[in-house]
Scaffold this active site. Structure first.
Site, PDB file in Angstrom:
ATOM      1  N   ASP A  82     -29.294 -24.345   8.859  1.00  0.00           N
ATOM      2  CA  ASP A  82     -28.814 -24.068  10.221  1.00  0.00           C
ATOM      3  C   ASP A  82     -29.848 -24.483  11.264  1.00  0.00           C
ATOM      4  O   ASP A  82     -29.499 -25.016  12.314  1.00  0.00           O
ATOM      5  CB  ASP A  82     -28.509 -22.573  10.384  1.00  0.00           C
ATOM      6  CG  ASP A  82     -27.215 -22.176   9.670  1.00  0.00           C
ATOM      7  OD1 ASP A  82     -26.479 -23.084   9.231  1.00  0.00           O
ATOM      8  OD2 ASP A  82     -26.956 -20.967   9.548  1.00  0.00           O
ATOM      9  N   ASP A 105     -32.613 -19.574   8.250  1.00  0.00           N
ATOM     10  CA  ASP A 105     -31.781 -20.490   7.462  1.00  0.00           C
ATOM     11  C   ASP A 105     -32.207 -21.935   7.748  1.00  0.00           C
ATOM     12  O   ASP A 105     -32.004 -22.457   8.851  1.00  0.00           O
ATOM     13  CB  ASP A 105     -30.304 -20.282   7.829  1.00  0.00           C
ATOM     14  CG  ASP A 105     -29.386 -21.044   6.883  1.00  0.00           C
ATOM     15  OD1 ASP A 105     -28.501 -20.416   6.278  1.00  0.00           O
ATOM     16  OD2 ASP A 105     -29.560 -22.286   6.754  1.00  0.00           O
ATOM     17  N   THR A 151     -22.456 -13.607  -3.874  1.00  0.00           N
ATOM     18  CA  THR A 151     -23.086 -13.546  -5.204  1.00  0.00           C
ATOM     19  C   THR A 151     -24.495 -14.144  -5.193  1.00  0.00           C
ATOM     20  O   THR A 151     -25.277 -13.920  -6.108  1.00  0.00           O
ATOM     21  CB  THR A 151     -22.261 -14.357  -6.235  1.00  0.00           C
ATOM     22  OG1 THR A 151     -22.293 -15.739  -5.842  1.00  0.00           O
ATOM     23  CG2 THR A 151     -20.819 -13.882  -6.288  1.00  0.00           C
ATOM     24  N   ARG A 199     -25.202 -21.823  -1.512  1.00  0.00           N
ATOM     25  CA  ARG A 199     -25.290 -20.496  -2.108  1.00  0.00           C
ATOM     26  C   ARG A 199     -24.098 -19.672  -1.660  1.00  0.00           C
ATOM     27  O   ARG A 199     -23.870 -19.527  -0.468  1.00  0.00           O
ATOM     28  CB  ARG A 199     -26.550 -19.791  -1.577  1.00  0.00           C
ATOM     29  CG  ARG A 199     -27.687 -19.863  -2.464  1.00  0.00           C
ATOM     30  CD  ARG A 199     -28.807 -18.952  -2.119  1.00  0.00           C
ATOM     31  NE  ARG A 199     -28.905 -18.380  -0.803  1.00  0.00           N
ATOM     32  CZ  ARG A 199     -29.789 -17.458  -0.485  1.00  0.00           C
ATOM     33  NH1 ARG A 199     -30.611 -16.998  -1.401  1.00  0.00           N
ATOM     34  NH2 ARG A 199     -29.864 -16.985   0.725  1.00  0.00           N
TER      35      ARG A 199
END
Ligand code: PRP
Ligand code: URA
Length: 207
Positions: A202, A199, A107, A103
């Protein structure tokens, strides 16, 4: 919403709570993603077609069910990779086709960086594996790729979905059932699911 399934299984709920915790380290996090991947896939595959085959037991001849359709696992890199091992424990002969998307952090649109599918589909059913369904951009792009490849029986198996992402995937592809461990509250201004788990990539890879 039709075609959206939030697991009600106590094992799933228990493991998801451990997964969410900020105190869960990457090793434990990976273990939980693997286990939840298997549990959710068990629920998502309840309607797979079977055919009757002959089988000889030590006692007699009988008939039993055999999976009829070839299943493909499509993990969205990176975070979806962690779900593959658990699903493979249930379906060791499933083919795995990787799709790389990240991603863009400004944006929030998916950027494709890896798609290596053979020209013609080799499987009849695809299970898209990705822990997070946030804006839905990555999931919609992956279904688009798979439908263009020629597969029409597709299921999305994730861990946490935001209402925004579920809505977007459902509107774009109402024929794709969505299986999740939990439907969370909302997306924050950076496109992260709240309460979520942070995340997913991560936390698995320690980055
Ligand atoms: C995460 C996640 C999904 C995507 C979901 O991947 O694994 O693929 O975000 O967001 P969306 O629904 O808004 O598209 P990310 O882009 O962080 O890449 P990574 O797995 O490589 O960390
Ligand atoms: N991707 C993640 O890994 N987590 C989120 O909350 C949203 C997108």
């Amino acid at each position: 919403m039709e075609n959206v399934f939030e697991s009600q299984h106590p094992l799933v709920k228990h493991k998801l709570t451990l997964l969410r915790s900020v105190q869960t380290n990457p090793k434990k996090f990976r273990e939980l993603v693997r286990e939840l991947g298997a549990l959710l896939t068990y629920e998502a595959t309840a309607d797979l077609a079977t055919s009757l085959v002959d089988v000889t037991t030590p006692m007699a001849q009988t008939q039993g069910d055999h999976l009829k359709e070839k299943v493909g696992l499509v993990p969205i890199l990176r975070a979806g990779l962690g779900m593959v091992e658990g699903v493979w424990e249930l379906m060791p002969s499933a083919e795995v086709w990787h799709i790389g998307l990240y991603r863009d952090e400004h944006t929030l649109k998916p950027v494709a960086y890896y798609t290596k599918l053979p020209i013609a589909p080799t499987v009849a059913v695809c299970l898209i594996l990705d822990p997070m369904l946030a804006t839905g951009g990555s999931a919609v792009a992956t279904v688009d790729i798979l439908k263009n490849w020629g597969v029409n029986k597709i299921k999305f198996v994730g861990l946490i979905g935001a209402p925004e992402g579920i809505q977007r995937l459902h509107e774009a592809h109402p024929d794709v059932p969505i299986y999740l461990a939990a439907i969370d509250d909302h997306l924050n201004e950076n496109g992260y699911i709240v309460p979520g788990l942070g995340d997913a990539g991560d936390r698995q890879f320690g980055t």
